[in-house]
Design an enzyme around this catalytic site. Sequence first.
Site, PDB file in Angstrom:
ATOM      1  CD  GLU A 184      -3.013  -0.781   2.561  1.00  0.00           C
ATOM      2  OE1 GLU A 184      -2.643   0.145   3.093  1.00  0.00           O
ATOM      3  OE2 GLU A 184      -3.630  -1.769   2.767  1.00  0.00           O
ATOM      4  CG  ASP A 223      -3.390   8.119   8.281  1.00  0.00           C
ATOM      5  OD1 ASP A 223      -3.539   6.822   8.253  1.00  0.00           O
ATOM      6  OD2 ASP A 223      -3.606   8.628   7.186  1.00  0.00           O
ATOM      7  CE1 TYR A 225      -6.683  -2.209   7.496  1.00  0.00           C
ATOM      8  CE2 TYR A 225      -5.919  -0.683   5.564  1.00  0.00           C
ATOM      9  CZ  TYR A 225      -5.954  -0.994   6.847  1.00  0.00           C
ATOM     10  OH  TYR A 225      -4.786  -0.735   7.752  1.00  0.00           O
TER      11      TYR A 225
END
Length: 260
Positions: A41, A52, A167
């Site tokens: 990725e 994040d 995911y």
Amino acid sequence: MTRLQSTFAKGPALVCFVTAGDGDTAAILDALVSGGADVIELGMPFTDPMADGPAIQQANLRSLGAGTTTADIFHIAARFREKHADVPLVLMGYANPMITRGPDWFANECRKAGVDGVICVDIPPEEDPELGPALRAAGVSLIRLATPTTDAARLPAVLEGSSGFLYYVSVAGITGLQQAAQASIDEAVARIKQHATIPVAVGFGVRTPEQAAAIARVADGVVVGSALVDLVAQHGANAAGPVRELTRALADAVHSARSG
């Protein structure tokens, strides 16, 4: 079969994340491959990476500070594809850089560069027309995210139009700061697999080979990001060696689950 399909068909896959333009990206990508990463990725730096944690936020800032552009990212991807014909490459990031020139432009650039899939953190299934049709028309997988709050009523919408792999974000919150209890991962993966026809990879907070091995025994893939990004922050231009070392340890742990 696509590169992603053939990779996951071999058994549990190690999926490794690094940020494009943070450090010597070409050398880092080579180190991931030689270390045994199955899927890579490549993060697209963005000014407001809301999902994040501090490690990847700082990687975004370092990359943007070095002047990394979307064109640079596609150049990195194309060079990677020339060197590594069979390793799946996924771009991960946020909608703004992906759709600012239009979804068709972005999808075609992905196709030309040999990108296999795209993870867009902030386009939910309800807004699929923003990017999904263009990616599918270009033969690029749209890889969606599921979380601990994705219940049975919502999961079909997440899976609809998704391909490559799903995911599963194992903790609610931002990347890199906490690790989900293995029992909760086991339960979630079993639940998702009742509905999913594509592989399920688990990430967020995976830092050690021991954690990776435990997840690989129940999931189709294990995603590691912040631990690798930390090495780039720590070692800068010399990060390739340490990245290869950690990747090898993680890959050995994940792949051992294939026969375990």
